[in-house]
Design a protein around this motif. Structure first.
Motif, mmCIF file in Angstrom:
data_model
loop_
_atom_site.group_PDB
_atom_site.id
_atom_site.type_symbol
_atom_site.label_atom_id
_atom_site.label_comp_id
_atom_site.label_asym_id
_atom_site.label_seq_id
_atom_site.Cartn_x
_atom_site.Cartn_y
_atom_site.Cartn_z
ATOM 1 N N LYS A 16 0.843 -1.208 0.000
ATOM 2 C CA LYS A 16 0.000 0.000 0.000
ATOM 3 C C LYS A 16 0.874 1.254 0.000
ATOM 4 C CE LYS A 16 -4.138 -1.819 0.464
ATOM 5 N NZ LYS A 16 -5.069 -1.834 -0.614
ATOM 6 N N GLN A 17 1.963 1.228 0.763
ATOM 7 C CA GLN A 17 2.874 2.377 0.790
ATOM 8 C C GLN A 17 3.451 2.625 -0.593
ATOM 9 O OE1 GLN A 17 5.849 1.708 3.770
ATOM 10 N NE2 GLN A 17 4.362 1.704 5.459
ATOM 11 N N ALA A 18 3.792 1.561 -1.301
ATOM 12 C CA ALA A 18 4.335 1.719 -2.652
ATOM 13 C C ALA A 18 3.268 2.283 -3.589
ATOM 14 C CB ALA A 18 4.841 0.375 -3.172
ATOM 15 N N GLU A 19 2.016 1.851 -3.406
ATOM 16 C CA GLU A 19 0.925 2.367 -4.239
ATOM 17 C C GLU A 19 0.673 3.844 -3.982
ATOM 18 O OE1 GLU A 19 -2.564 0.010 -3.603
ATOM 19 O OE2 GLU A 19 -1.676 -1.794 -4.473
ATOM 20 N N LEU A 20 0.911 4.283 -2.743
ATOM 21 C CA LEU A 20 0.679 5.687 -2.396
ATOM 22 C C LEU A 20 1.748 6.615 -2.952
ATOM 23 C CD1 LEU A 20 -0.559 5.286 1.288
ATOM 24 C CD2 LEU A 20 -1.916 5.811 -0.751
ATOM 25 N N GLY A 21 2.813 6.056 -3.499
ATOM 26 C CA GLY A 21 3.793 6.889 -4.163
ATOM 27 C C GLY A 21 5.140 6.974 -3.472
ATOM 28 N N LEU A 22 5.361 6.241 -2.421
ATOM 29 C CA LEU A 22 6.674 6.217 -1.770
ATOM 30 C C LEU A 22 7.676 5.620 -2.749
ATOM 31 C CD1 LEU A 22 7.860 6.888 1.050
ATOM 32 C CD2 LEU A 22 7.611 4.480 1.592
ATOM 33 N N PRO A 23 8.828 6.258 -2.944
ATOM 34 C CA PRO A 23 9.818 5.730 -3.889
ATOM 35 C C PRO A 23 10.224 4.299 -3.519
ATOM 36 C CG PRO A 23 10.436 7.930 -3.194
ATOM 37 C CD PRO A 23 9.264 7.512 -2.355
ATOM 38 N N LEU A 24 10.258 3.446 -4.526
ATOM 39 C CA LEU A 24 10.513 2.024 -4.310
ATOM 40 C C LEU A 24 11.883 1.774 -3.679
ATOM 41 C CD1 LEU A 24 9.488 -0.849 -4.654
ATOM 42 C CD2 LEU A 24 10.477 -0.856 -6.934
ATOM 43 N N ALA A 25 12.889 2.472 -4.133
ATOM 44 C CA ALA A 25 14.237 2.272 -3.587
ATOM 45 C C ALA A 25 14.268 2.598 -2.094
ATOM 46 C CB ALA A 25 15.235 3.140 -4.347
ATOM 47 N N LEU A 27 11.693 2.576 -0.028
ATOM 48 C CA LEU A 27 10.833 1.632 0.682
ATOM 49 C C LEU A 27 11.537 0.306 0.941
ATOM 50 C CD1 LEU A 27 8.021 0.952 1.816
ATOM 51 C CD2 LEU A 27 7.398 0.163 -0.474
ATOM 52 N N ILE A 28 12.155 -0.263 -0.089
ATOM 53 C CA ILE A 28 12.791 -1.564 0.117
ATOM 54 C C ILE A 28 14.027 -1.448 1.007
ATOM 55 C CG2 ILE A 28 11.856 -2.577 -1.999
ATOM 56 C CD1 ILE A 28 14.564 -2.178 -3.313
ATOM 57 N N ARG A 29 14.713 -0.314 0.962
ATOM 58 C CA ARG A 29 15.855 -0.105 1.848
ATOM 59 C C ARG A 29 15.385 0.021 3.299
ATOM 60 N NH1 ARG A 29 17.568 4.923 1.111
ATOM 61 N NH2 ARG A 29 17.802 4.554 -1.111
ATOM 62 N N HIS A 30 14.301 0.771 3.514
ATOM 63 C CA HIS A 30 13.759 0.973 4.859
ATOM 64 C C HIS A 30 13.247 -0.351 5.452
ATOM 65 C CE1 HIS A 30 11.732 2.841 8.225
ATOM 66 N NE2 HIS A 30 10.598 2.248 7.851
ATOM 67 N N VAL A 31 12.560 -1.151 4.630
ATOM 68 C CA VAL A 31 11.984 -2.411 5.103
ATOM 69 C C VAL A 31 13.056 -3.485 5.214
ATOM 70 C CG1 VAL A 31 10.302 -4.217 4.549
ATOM 71 C CG2 VAL A 31 9.732 -1.846 4.130
ATOM 72 N N GLY A 32 14.056 -3.425 4.379
ATOM 73 C CA GLY A 32 15.140 -4.407 4.427
ATOM 74 C C GLY A 32 14.870 -5.633 3.569
ATOM 75 N N ILE A 33 14.274 -5.405 2.410
ATOM 76 C CA ILE A 33 14.004 -6.508 1.493
ATOM 77 C C ILE A 33 14.656 -6.205 0.158
ATOM 78 C CG2 ILE A 33 11.822 -7.180 2.566
ATOM 79 C CD1 ILE A 33 10.389 -5.680 0.283
ATOM 80 N N THR A 34 14.686 -7.211 -0.707
ATOM 81 C CA THR A 34 15.239 -6.995 -2.036
ATOM 82 C C THR A 34 14.124 -6.555 -2.978
ATOM 83 O OG1 THR A 34 14.845 -9.275 -2.727
ATOM 84 C CG2 THR A 34 16.969 -8.801 -1.675
ATOM 85 N N GLU A 35 14.539 -6.019 -4.087
ATOM 86 C CA GLU A 35 13.562 -5.605 -5.093
ATOM 87 C C GLU A 35 12.815 -6.830 -5.636
ATOM 88 O OE1 GLU A 35 13.559 -2.938 -9.178
ATOM 89 O OE2 GLU A 35 15.300 -2.898 -7.852
ATOM 90 N N GLN A 36 13.526 -7.941 -5.737
ATOM 91 C CA GLN A 36 12.913 -9.185 -6.205
ATOM 92 C C GLN A 36 11.800 -9.635 -5.253
ATOM 93 O OE1 GLN A 36 15.661 -12.429 -6.392
ATOM 94 N NE2 GLN A 36 14.201 -13.810 -7.355
ATOM 95 N N ALA A 37 12.054 -9.542 -3.953
ATOM 96 C CA ALA A 37 11.034 -9.918 -2.970
ATOM 97 C C ALA A 37 9.817 -9.007 -3.082
ATOM 98 C CB ALA A 37 11.609 -9.857 -1.559
ATOM 99 N N PHE A 38 10.055 -7.718 -3.275
ATOM 100 C CA PHE A 38 8.946 -6.777 -3.409
ATOM 101 C C PHE A 38 8.069 -7.143 -4.605
ATOM 102 C CE2 PHE A 38 7.099 -3.036 -5.417
ATOM 103 C CZ PHE A 38 6.318 -2.557 -4.375
ATOM 104 N N TYR A 39 8.681 -7.411 -5.749
ATOM 105 C CA TYR A 39 7.889 -7.734 -6.937
ATOM 106 C C TYR A 39 7.200 -9.097 -6.813
ATOM 107 C CZ TYR A 39 9.466 -3.569 -9.308
ATOM 108 O OH TYR A 39 9.675 -2.261 -9.653
ATOM 109 N N ARG A 40 7.831 -10.016 -6.104
ATOM 110 C CA ARG A 40 7.182 -11.304 -5.846
ATOM 111 C C ARG A 40 5.944 -11.106 -4.987
ATOM 112 N NH1 ARG A 40 11.346 -13.976 -3.818
ATOM 113 N NH2 ARG A 40 10.781 -13.449 -1.691
ATOM 114 N N TRP A 41 6.046 -10.278 -3.947
ATOM 115 C CA TRP A 41 4.892 -9.965 -3.094
ATOM 116 C C TRP A 41 3.817 -9.253 -3.907
ATOM 117 C CZ3 TRP A 41 7.671 -7.459 1.686
ATOM 118 C CH2 TRP A 41 8.301 -8.459 2.431
#
Length: 106
Positions: A16-25, A27-41
């Motif tokens: 939802k945060q990504a949909e609201l417009g938070l920059p992806l880079a 977001l994934i750095r803050h959460v501690g996941i990879t870009e691959q994990a984000f797209y899989r989710w």
């Protein structure tokens, strides 16, 4: 590196945060996941609410359990049919008659 486990609610809120417009880079750095994990989710949970995802997971688990049960019962049925076909009394008499050269029931 220790692997983090995220709950369904956490995954949905991250999406939802990504949909609201938070920059992806960021977001994934803050959460501690990879870009691959984000797209899989995103592929798996996009557009769903937490309750829907939880219900989907429950139904998937139940479906897997039922498939396993059907497979076990099918195997049991096949084994029982095989045993029944080998222990048929009519076939046993026919075999004995053929082996010894006479039919004992005559």
């Amino acid at each position: 590196m220790k692997r983090k486990r995220f709950s369904v609610e956490q995954i949905v809120s991250i999406l939802k945060q990504a949909e609201l417009g938070l920059p992806l880079a960021d977001l994934i750095r803050h959460v501690g996941i990879t870009e691959q994990a984000f797209y899989r989710w995103k592929k798996q949970y996009a557009g769903l609410e937490s309750q829907q995802v939880r219900e989907f997971k429950h139904l998937s688990d139940e479906n897997a359990r039922l498939k396993k049960l059907v497979a076990e019962l099918s195997l049991d049925k096949a084994v029982l049919q095989d045993v029944l076909s080998k222990k048929s009394p009519a076939r046993g008499h026919e075999r004995r008659g053929e082996i010894y050269g006479f039919a004992p029931w005559l």
